[in-house]
Structure formats: structure tokens, C-alpha cells
Design an enzyme around this catalytic site. Structure first.
Site, PDB file in Angstrom:
ATOM      1  N   TYR A   1       0.857  -1.180   0.000  1.00  0.00           N
ATOM      2  CA  TYR A   1       0.000   0.000   0.000  1.00  0.00           C
ATOM      3  C   TYR A   1       0.896   1.234   0.000  1.00  0.00           C
ATOM      4  O   TYR A   1       1.508   1.593   0.989  1.00  0.00           O
ATOM      5  CB  TYR A   1      -0.916   0.021   1.217  1.00  0.00           C
ATOM      6  CG  TYR A   1      -1.920  -1.113   1.285  1.00  0.00           C
ATOM      7  CD1 TYR A   1      -2.116  -1.984   0.216  1.00  0.00           C
ATOM      8  CD2 TYR A   1      -2.691  -1.308   2.427  1.00  0.00           C
ATOM      9  CE1 TYR A   1      -3.044  -3.014   0.288  1.00  0.00           C
ATOM     10  CE2 TYR A   1      -3.616  -2.332   2.509  1.00  0.00           C
ATOM     11  CZ  TYR A   1      -3.782  -3.187   1.446  1.00  0.00           C
ATOM     12  OH  TYR A   1      -4.698  -4.205   1.533  1.00  0.00           O
TER      13      TYR A   1
ATOM     14  N   PRO B   1     -15.771  -5.481   1.449  1.00  0.00           N
ATOM     15  CA  PRO B   1     -17.165  -5.847   1.748  1.00  0.00           C
ATOM     16  C   PRO B   1     -18.188  -4.910   1.124  1.00  0.00           C
ATOM     17  O   PRO B   1     -19.357  -5.293   0.959  1.00  0.00           O
ATOM     18  CB  PRO B   1     -17.220  -5.789   3.280  1.00  0.00           C
ATOM     19  CG  PRO B   1     -16.150  -4.819   3.649  1.00  0.00           C
ATOM     20  CD  PRO B   1     -15.051  -5.037   2.659  1.00  0.00           C
ATOM     21  N   LEU B   2     -17.764  -3.703   0.778  1.00  0.00           N
ATOM     22  CA  LEU B   2     -18.667  -2.749   0.142  1.00  0.00           C
ATOM     23  C   LEU B   2     -18.481  -2.703  -1.375  1.00  0.00           C
ATOM     24  O   LEU B   2     -19.020  -1.821  -2.035  1.00  0.00           O
ATOM     25  CB  LEU B   2     -18.467  -1.348   0.736  1.00  0.00           C
ATOM     26  CG  LEU B   2     -18.614  -1.237   2.258  1.00  0.00           C
ATOM     27  CD1 LEU B   2     -18.337   0.179   2.709  1.00  0.00           C
ATOM     28  CD2 LEU B   2     -19.984  -1.700   2.705  1.00  0.00           C
ATOM     29  N   GLY B   3     -17.718  -3.651  -1.920  1.00  0.00           N
ATOM     30  CA  GLY B   3     -17.527  -3.700  -3.363  1.00  0.00           C
ATOM     31  C   GLY B   3     -16.905  -2.446  -3.921  1.00  0.00           C
ATOM     32  O   GLY B   3     -17.377  -1.903  -4.927  1.00  0.00           O
TER      33      GLY B   3
END
Length: 271
Positions: free
Chosen positions: A71, A216-218
Site C-alpha cells: 500500500y 465488503p462494500l464492493g
């Protein structure tokens, strides 16, 4: 200004899960978005990123921070140290090694033993710790025997530089082959309503391995469905499931925490 750790006003968001030897909040924080555009370079507003990390832990009871050496690369691990070091005993900072970054938005597996060892040593320096609480193999490198990749992490575990080993973006077969080399403390795979069923979820459940759902929120595409139903669906997949959504805004973080607390299943804690 040094960070003094969480002051909890409520229980952990989403409940708690036993992960890498710690009881942590089932709602964690993914930090990939804290790097610059294309997940490259420093964040556009480093003080705001520090505020977000401190708010997650100090104000909202999030005790699971997920990051990776890729990252930035490297910049987010440094940012976490700046924001949260020294780390409290109840805080889990998990990182990942095994991906290199030739350029913005580009990722390539690199899991040769010598490189993995170098990557772990570098993450220890950037995070400012003597041992990584949870270190994931970020991707399986098809050019290197899996036994060599996991064997290197297992050696580092025996040397005291890694406490627990995890796997990221893996199949059921890869989980089983990895377990033949080293104990696996967690599996991290993408999981959301658009992703489809992941066979690794049931496999982890049968083995008692915590499953960490990233994205998880795409990538934000599912927010229009409402945070409460999205998080509720995932938290109800089982008490061994943890979530690490990412955000760059303190107000959005607060919304995630409130939705996770509202969605927490009753009597569903794996602690």
C-alpha cells in the site's frame, strides 16, 4: 503527539472475534485507500489520514487495522506507525507481504524466500515493532513452490519476527496445502454480495480459521444498498467472519461503526 489508545464508550463494533491471539472488533479498518491515487505514494492529506486512524481506534473502538507493505508502497505502514504507535495490547495491526508495485495500480506477486524475508524485516522497521502480530502472504506466487513461501514465513515465526501467519486471496486447495507447512491463523478473501459465494468461507468455518472479508462494500459500489443490510448480511455469515472495509473519511467511518453495531447478531461472538 503520541497516541494513547482506545477509550471505549460501547462494545466493539460488530461484536468481537478471536484473531491472531487477540479479541478484536469484527469491524476492522482496511487501509489501502489511505495511499495516494492508484494506491501509489503518500495520501493527499496525511494529517487527515492520521486523524482517521486515531478516530477508528480511539473514538470508535476499532481494534483491527489491516494494511500491507504494497500500500503506497510502504507509505501506509509508515502512516500507521505515525498515528498509532506505540500499539496497545488490544490492538491488532495486520500486514501483508508478497506483492510488489512496478507502478500505480500495478501489482505483481513476488514470494521468493529471500524477498519475503526482506519484506518482513522492512515491515517491522516501518511499523516500529519487534514482531508482526499477523502477517499474511498477500498472494500466492505461482513461480515459487508454496512450501517455500509458507516455509519462509514459518521460519520467521520460529525466529520470533511473526506471531501468526495468514493467507490472502486463496482457494480451498491452497489453504490445505499451506496448512501442511505452517499453522494458518486467518484467511482474507474478497467477500460482498456482488462477489458470489466463496468456498473458502465454509472451509474456514469447518477448520475454525477466522475469515476476514475485504472489499465488503464492493469498492463502494454497494453503499447505495445501505450500510446496515450490507454489513448485516456479512456479519450473519458466522461468528468467525471479520470485515475490513476501507474509507478515507471520519464521518463515513462513524457510519460504518454505527451500522456494524446495529447489525451485530445476538449471541454471535467468537471470542
Amino acid at each position: 503527539m503520541p497516541f494513547h489508545g482506545p477509550v471505549l464508550q460501547q462494545g466493539p463494533p460488530g461484536g468481537s472475534v478471536r484473531l491472531a491471539g487477540k479479541n478484536v472488533s469484527r469491524l476492522g479498518l482496511g487501509t489501502m485507500r489511505l495511499a495516494g491515487p492508484g494506491n501509489w505514494g503518500a495520501p493527499p492529506n496525511a494529517p487527515e489520514a492520521v486523524r482517521l486512524l486515531r478516530s477508528a481506534v480511539g473514538d470508535n473502538g476499532v481494534t483491527h487495522i489491516d494494511t500491507a507493505d504494497s500500500y503506497g508502497p510502504h507509505t501506509v505502514e509508515e502512516l500507521i506507525r505515525r498515528a498509532l504507535h506505540p500499539y496497545g495490547d488490544d490492538l491488532l495491526v495486520a500486514t501483508k507481504v508478497g506483492l510488489v508495485r512496478p507502478g500505480p495500480g500495478v501489482y505483481e506477486p513476488l514470494c521468493r524466500p529471500a524477498y519475503l524475508r526482506h519484506a518482513v524485516e522492512a515491515s517491522l522497521r516501518r511499523l516500529g515493532c519487534e514482531r508482526l502480530s499477523l502477517c499474511y502472504l498477500h498472494r500466492v506466487d505461482a513461480t515459487v513452490p508454496l512450501s517455500d513461501q509458507l516455509g519462509t514465513l514459518a521460519d520467521l515465526r520460529h525466529e520470533g519476527k511473526i506471531a501468526h501467519i495468514g493467507l490472502s486471496r486463496v482457494t480451498v486447495d491452497e489453504i490445505d496445502r499451506a496448512r501442511g507447512v505452517a499453522p494458518i491463523a486467518a484467511v482474507q478473501n474478497p467477500m460482498n454480495s456482488a462477489q458470489g459465494h466463496d468456498p473458502a468461507l465454509n472451509h474456514c468455518r469447518s477448520l475454525g480459521i477466522p475469515y476476514v472479508a475485504y472489499r465488503p462494500l464492493g469498492k463502494g459500489r454497494l453503499i447505495e444498498d445501505g450500510l446496515l443490510p450490507v454489513l448485516s448480511r456479512l456479519l450473519n455469515l458466522g461468528p468467525q467472519v471479520a470485515l475490513v472495509p476501507g474509507t478515507t473519511r471520519v464521518d463515513h467511518l462513524r457510519q460504518l461503526v454505527e451500522a456494524a453495531r446495529a447489525a451485530e447478531p445476538e449471541s454471535e461472538s467468537l471470542a
